[in-house]
Design a protein around this motif. Structure first.
Motif, PDB file in Angstrom:
ATOM      1  N   LEU A  55       0.823  -1.217   0.000  1.00 35.40           N
ATOM      2  CA  LEU A  55       0.000   0.000   0.000  1.00 35.40           C
ATOM      3  C   LEU A  55       0.853   1.262   0.000  1.00 35.40           C
ATOM      4  O   LEU A  55       0.478   2.277  -0.585  1.00 35.40           O
ATOM      5  N   TYR A  70      -5.118 -10.139   0.794  1.00 36.84           N
ATOM      6  CA  TYR A  70      -6.115  -9.703   1.780  1.00 36.84           C
ATOM      7  C   TYR A  70      -6.920 -10.914   2.275  1.00 36.84           C
ATOM      8  O   TYR A  70      -7.206 -11.028   3.466  1.00 36.84           O
ATOM      9  N   ARG A  74      -6.936 -12.528   6.057  1.00 40.28           N
ATOM     10  CA  ARG A  74      -8.229 -12.738   6.725  1.00 40.28           C
ATOM     11  C   ARG A  74      -8.336 -14.172   7.269  1.00 40.28           C
ATOM     12  O   ARG A  74      -8.871 -14.382   8.354  1.00 40.28           O
ATOM     13  N   ARG A  98     -12.810  -3.105   9.584  1.00 44.65           N
ATOM     14  CA  ARG A  98     -12.759  -3.694   8.244  1.00 44.65           C
ATOM     15  C   ARG A  98     -12.786  -5.221   8.280  1.00 44.65           C
ATOM     16  O   ARG A  98     -12.271  -5.846   9.183  1.00 44.65           O
ATOM     17  N   TYR A  99     -13.401  -5.755   7.189  1.00 46.80           N
ATOM     18  CA  TYR A  99     -13.513  -7.207   7.012  1.00 46.80           C
ATOM     19  C   TYR A  99     -13.658  -7.442   5.513  1.00 46.80           C
ATOM     20  O   TYR A  99     -13.303  -6.572   4.716  1.00 46.80           O
ATOM     21  N   TYR A 106     -12.970  -2.545  -2.410  1.00 44.58           N
ATOM     22  CA  TYR A 106     -11.691  -2.021  -2.926  1.00 44.58           C
ATOM     23  C   TYR A 106     -11.115  -2.882  -4.053  1.00 44.58           C
ATOM     24  O   TYR A 106     -10.769  -2.376  -5.117  1.00 44.58           O
ATOM     25  N   ARG A 147      -2.244  13.436   7.452  1.00 43.05           N
ATOM     26  CA  ARG A 147      -1.018  12.721   7.056  1.00 43.05           C
ATOM     27  C   ARG A 147      -0.236  13.463   5.988  1.00 43.05           C
ATOM     28  O   ARG A 147      -0.777  14.265   5.248  1.00 43.05           O
TER      29      ARG A 147
HETATM   30  P1  TYD Z   1      -6.728   0.682   6.973  1.00 44.40           P
HETATM   31  O1  TYD Z   1      -5.842   0.025   7.960  1.00 44.40           O
HETATM   32  O2  TYD Z   1      -8.163   0.858   7.293  1.00 44.40           O
HETATM   33  O3  TYD Z   1      -6.136   2.093   6.565  1.00 44.40           O
HETATM   34  P2  TYD Z   1      -5.170   3.016   7.440  1.00 44.40           P
HETATM   35  O4  TYD Z   1      -3.867   2.274   7.523  1.00 44.40           O
HETATM   36  O5  TYD Z   1      -5.124   4.246   6.612  1.00 44.40           O
HETATM   37  O6  TYD Z   1      -5.870   3.176   8.755  1.00 44.40           O
HETATM   38  O7  TYD Z   1      -6.648  -0.135   5.637  1.00 44.40           O
HETATM   39  C1  TYD Z   1      -5.596  -0.016   4.761  1.00 44.40           C
HETATM   40  C2  TYD Z   1      -6.114  -0.004   3.352  1.00 44.40           C
HETATM   41  O8  TYD Z   1      -6.446  -1.324   2.924  1.00 44.40           O
HETATM   42  C3  TYD Z   1      -7.342   0.852   3.157  1.00 44.40           C
HETATM   43  O9  TYD Z   1      -7.114   1.667   2.012  1.00 44.40           O
HETATM   44  C4  TYD Z   1      -8.428  -0.140   2.833  1.00 44.40           C
HETATM   45  C5  TYD Z   1      -7.664  -1.264   2.199  1.00 44.40           C
HETATM   46  N1  TYD Z   1      -8.280  -2.591   2.257  1.00 44.40           N
HETATM   47  C6  TYD Z   1      -8.560  -3.265   1.074  1.00 44.40           C
HETATM   48  O10 TYD Z   1      -8.319  -2.723  -0.024  1.00 44.40           O
HETATM   49  N2  TYD Z   1      -9.089  -4.506   1.101  1.00 44.40           N
HETATM   50  C7  TYD Z   1      -9.345  -5.154   2.271  1.00 44.40           C
HETATM   51  O11 TYD Z   1      -9.823  -6.306   2.265  1.00 44.40           O
HETATM   52  C8  TYD Z   1      -9.060  -4.457   3.501  1.00 44.40           C
HETATM   53  C9  TYD Z   1      -9.312  -5.135   4.815  1.00 44.40           C
HETATM   54  C10 TYD Z   1      -8.526  -3.180   3.453  1.00 44.40           C
END
Ligand code: TYD
Length: 208
Positions: A55, A70, A74, A98-99, A106, A147
């Motif tokens: 990411l 992902y 999970r 998130r789940y 996404y 950020r």
């Molecule tokens: P998150 O930890 O919520 O973001 P941050 O680190 O900014 O708090 O999640 C990281 C990124 O991953 C966010 O853009 C959402 C994405 N994501 C997916 O694309 N697919 C998934 O299955 C999950 C759980 C998160």
């Protein structure tokens, strides 16, 4: 349909406020005497760490590979040592920031939705989904204020597509799952009060 009792999931765009609200709900439920395990995806396990590297843009993999990562994270999150199933035996409730709905919202921007659904097909649904519905423009503003840099997903066109995927998915969500949509533009404490009202009511219905 396989539903995990006492499992609550927060969903929303980046910057929607899921992390803040998941923590506030966890604190509230703990204060009412329940034991709560608060967790998130991606996890901070080995697969989750790899996902965060991707990411940040420092490593690149195909869209399909990321969708599988992902889903693999999970699997470990649910069934691994000290995973959510184990935590549900030791706690009254598990809350995840998130789940797999995040994967459908996404990853289905770049990978056919059927593929994303099939990678996640083995996983149970939660008892409650709390969807914090915050407009894309508001989310991007919050990300930029909090950020220095954005990750690979934090761009307007992508987030708009994610938003539409969430809307599509949640318009068809099964009635067996308790679904709560919250207006993410409201002040943090108002959102929290709406969430606790929903969860408190549903939990008292769910308890024997
Ligand atoms: P998150 O930890 O919520 O973001 P941050 O680190 O900014 O708090 O999640 C990281 C990124 O991953 C966010 O853009 C959402 C994405 N994501 C997916 O694309 N697919 C998934 O299955 C999950 C759980 C998160």
């Amino acid at each position: 349909m396989n539903i995990l009792d006492n499992f609550i999931v927060f969903e929303g765009l980046d910057g929607a406020g899921t992390t803040t609200q998941a923590r506030l709900l966890s604190d509230h439920l703990t204060a009412t005497g329940r034991s709560v395990f608060l967790t998130c995806e991606p996890t901070d396990g080995p697969i989750g760490r790899l996902i965060r590297e991707i990411l940040s843009g420092s490593a690149t993999v195909t869209h399909h590979a990321l969708a599988m990562l992902y889903a693999a994270d999970r699997h470990d999150h649910l069934y691994g040592e000290q995973g959510m199933l184990e935590q549900l035996r030791d706690h009254d409730l598990v809350i995840s920031d998130r789940y797999f709905y995040s994967s459908v919202a996404y990853q289905a921007v770049d990978v056919p939705k059927e593929d994303v659904l099939s990678y996640n097909a083995p996983y149970p649904h939660p008892m409650i989904i709390i969807y914090i519905d915050t407009p894309v423009s508001e989310c991007l503003k919050r990300i930029d204020t909090s950020r220095d840099s954005r990750d690979i997903f934090e761009h307007e066109h992508f987030q708009q597509a994610v938003y539409e995927n969430y809307e599509q998915m949640f318009s068809e969500i099964s009635e067996q799952i308790m679904f709560c949509r919250i207006d993410g533009r409201l002040p943090i404490d108002q959102i929290h009060r709406q969430i606790t009202a929903f969860v408190d009511q549903r939990m008292s219905i769910a308890s024997p």
